[in-house]
Design an enzyme around this catalytic site. Sequence first.
Site, PDB file in Angstrom:
ATOM      1  N   HIS A 168      39.819 -15.734 -28.503  1.00  0.00           N
ATOM      2  CA  HIS A 168      39.796 -14.524 -27.671  1.00  0.00           C
ATOM      3  C   HIS A 168      38.643 -13.603 -28.054  1.00  0.00           C
ATOM      4  CE1 HIS A 168      44.264 -15.477 -27.191  1.00  0.00           C
ATOM      5  NE2 HIS A 168      43.687 -15.728 -26.038  1.00  0.00           N
ATOM      6  N   ILE A 169      38.535 -13.308 -29.353  1.00  0.00           N
ATOM      7  CA  ILE A 169      37.493 -12.363 -29.782  1.00  0.00           C
ATOM      8  C   ILE A 169      36.113 -13.011 -29.676  1.00  0.00           C
ATOM      9  CG2 ILE A 169      36.583 -10.974 -31.695  1.00  0.00           C
ATOM     10  CD1 ILE A 169      39.498 -10.724 -32.714  1.00  0.00           C
ATOM     11  N   ASP A 188      33.874 -24.325 -32.977  1.00  0.00           N
ATOM     12  CA  ASP A 188      35.340 -24.192 -32.983  1.00  0.00           C
ATOM     13  C   ASP A 188      35.926 -25.585 -33.202  1.00  0.00           C
ATOM     14  OD1 ASP A 188      37.334 -21.787 -31.562  1.00  0.00           O
ATOM     15  OD2 ASP A 188      38.180 -23.769 -31.985  1.00  0.00           O
ATOM     16  N   ALA A 245      34.590 -10.064 -39.569  1.00  0.00           N
ATOM     17  CA  ALA A 245      35.667  -9.159 -39.155  1.00  0.00           C
ATOM     18  C   ALA A 245      36.911 -10.004 -38.874  1.00  0.00           C
ATOM     19  CB  ALA A 245      35.263  -8.361 -37.919  1.00  0.00           C
ATOM     20  N   SER A 246      37.052 -11.119 -39.609  1.00  0.00           N
ATOM     21  CA  SER A 246      38.231 -11.972 -39.371  1.00  0.00           C
ATOM     22  C   SER A 246      39.263 -11.731 -40.462  1.00  0.00           C
ATOM     23  CB  SER A 246      37.817 -13.443 -39.265  1.00  0.00           C
ATOM     24  OG  SER A 246      37.247 -13.930 -40.466  1.00  0.00           O
ATOM     25  N   ASP A 271      34.198  -6.325 -42.791  1.00  0.00           N
ATOM     26  CA  ASP A 271      35.302  -5.426 -42.424  1.00  0.00           C
ATOM     27  C   ASP A 271      36.587  -5.780 -43.169  1.00  0.00           C
ATOM     28  OD1 ASP A 271      36.409  -3.332 -40.741  1.00  0.00           O
ATOM     29  OD2 ASP A 271      37.398  -4.904 -39.560  1.00  0.00           O
ATOM     30  N   GLU A 276      42.938  -5.871 -50.097  1.00  0.00           N
ATOM     31  CA  GLU A 276      42.688  -4.583 -49.443  1.00  0.00           C
ATOM     32  C   GLU A 276      43.731  -3.569 -49.918  1.00  0.00           C
ATOM     33  OE1 GLU A 276      42.567  -5.288 -45.207  1.00  0.00           O
ATOM     34  OE2 GLU A 276      40.887  -6.693 -45.390  1.00  0.00           O
ATOM     35  N   HIS A 299      38.433  -2.406 -42.754  1.00  0.00           N
ATOM     36  CA  HIS A 299      39.311  -3.163 -41.838  1.00  0.00           C
ATOM     37  C   HIS A 299      39.652  -2.328 -40.592  1.00  0.00           C
ATOM     38  CE1 HIS A 299      42.504  -6.574 -41.666  1.00  0.00           C
ATOM     39  NE2 HIS A 299      42.169  -6.182 -40.444  1.00  0.00           N
ATOM     40  N   ILE A 300      38.601  -1.961 -39.875  1.00  0.00           N
ATOM     41  CA  ILE A 300      38.798  -1.100 -38.704  1.00  0.00           C
ATOM     42  C   ILE A 300      38.422  -1.805 -37.393  1.00  0.00           C
ATOM     43  CG2 ILE A 300      38.614   1.174 -39.787  1.00  0.00           C
ATOM     44  CD1 ILE A 300      35.572   1.038 -38.908  1.00  0.00           C
ATOM     45  N   GLY A 301      38.241  -3.135 -37.449  1.00  0.00           N
ATOM     46  CA  GLY A 301      37.829  -3.856 -36.238  1.00  0.00           C
ATOM     47  C   GLY A 301      38.710  -3.537 -35.036  1.00  0.00           C
TER      48      GLY A 301
END
Length: 416
Positions: A168-169, A188, A245-246, A271, A276, A299-301
């Site tokens: 999706h992303i 993929d 950002a995964s 990210d 964390e 972690h603000i994606g």
Amino acid sequence: MSTARFPNPSAPISLQEPIQVLLLENIHASAEKLLAAEGFVVERLAGALKPQELAERLRGVHLLGIRSKTTVPEEALAHAGGLLAIGAFCIGTNQIDLPASNRHGIPCFNAPFSNTRSVAEMVIAEIIVLTRQLFDRSREVHTGQWRKVATGSHEVRGKTLGIIGYGHIGSQLGVLAESLGMRVIYYDTMTKLPLGNSRSAASLGELLAESDFVTLHVPATASTHMMMGTAEFAQMKKGACLINASRGTVVDIGALAQALRSKHLGGAAVDVYPEEPETNSDGFLTELQNLPNVVLTPHIGGSTEEAQESIGREVATSLIKFVRSGATTGAVNFPQVEAPLIPGTHRILNVHRNIPGVLRDINRIVSDLNANIHAQVLSTDANIGYLVMDLDQDVSAPVCDAIAGLNSDIKTRIVS
Ligand SMILES: NC(=O)C1=CN([C@@H]2O[C@H](COP(=O)(O)OP(=O)(O)OC[C@H]3O[C@@H](n4cnc5c(N)ncnc54)[C@H](O)[C@@H]3O)[C@@H](O)[C@H]2O)C=CC1
Ligand SMILES: O=C(O)C(=O)COP(=O)(O)O
């Protein structure tokens, strides 16, 4: 009003009490609004809880809401006999022990698309920030230095973006990147429809060797664990940039720091991290701090008001539907059933171990009470069966008692 019977004798909880909801990690108020409108009692906390603390807080809780930071291990679920469902108010569900949750008869719901666009937009911003070294220039001007240079700065037009994980992303990002004139390739493990002019790379190695920017959009699984390490960074072009950002487990941070220090990579935007902080007041350290052209975000994606408001509504709606009708559509670890409530009938939900003869036993219980089954839907996976049964007479309490006595029973509850 509903009554519930649970196999865990340490925590039998009756749904005749109001439904108790625990929402962690600053879940958007849109969720509380919907849940409270149902008469549920909602407690909302700002941070995550450690597993031990979570196990203690889960006593008496019917619905748990978390985001990416709260780990839900089997030990916490084992003490949560009253827990009906978990809502992951995010995309990733790797933080939950999903097989254990399935075995305990607890469906987990997430929001598979609500923050997709937010992540994709942030990555587009990072591509430009990295290629123009904007954060470094900005820091210099903030500290009184005027360094007007073009060396090492580039347009993104015509550059190659390599997307690892074209879900999706990844695919949404590819569309946005093409609109900036970028060439998009992806890798993929599944065969994916290439959107726009993008194309699938023959291998991860080919993608790494061709890309000016490599961006990761895979879930945290065994196959993605540390998938980017020393060998993979060495395959990237000199001066290329990495964006993650995964999940923090996908990149070997030490190897990334080394590839940046040696100037083999031209920059990175990160990210997510292997460890964390649980709350915004905890400190944070990473080897990547203070390296040039490295953008570090907490972690603000998916952290936009649009995404959080929408996720709050989406997951709260799934939880409410599950409580009110037993619908499990969209649950990530559970057999899927969604059957409309039929006025005048009495619904029982049963989760059982998937062993031979369960339906026969349950139907005999109903027939011994001279009741008629108006509708019955069974969906199974390898471990459990999920049965939604509508009876035309109100014999739900004795039926439930008898089903709870079967050795196959995991969870049985009366809906109406
Ligand atoms: N930084 C943040 O705030 C956010 C991070 N995420 C992370 O992004 C991840 C991806 O999200 P979506 O695109 O919605 O997921 P998705 O499930 O739609 O796409 C993931 C893609 O990765 C592919 N994949 C899986 N294993 C692979 C491997 N070993 N090599 C190559 N491809 C592989 C899958 O086939 C799939 O196409 C989430 O699982 C989550 O961990 C999601 C939202 C926000
Ligand atoms: O949706 C996801 O998987 C994310 O990583 C976002 O997590 P968060 O809700 O910001 O804790």
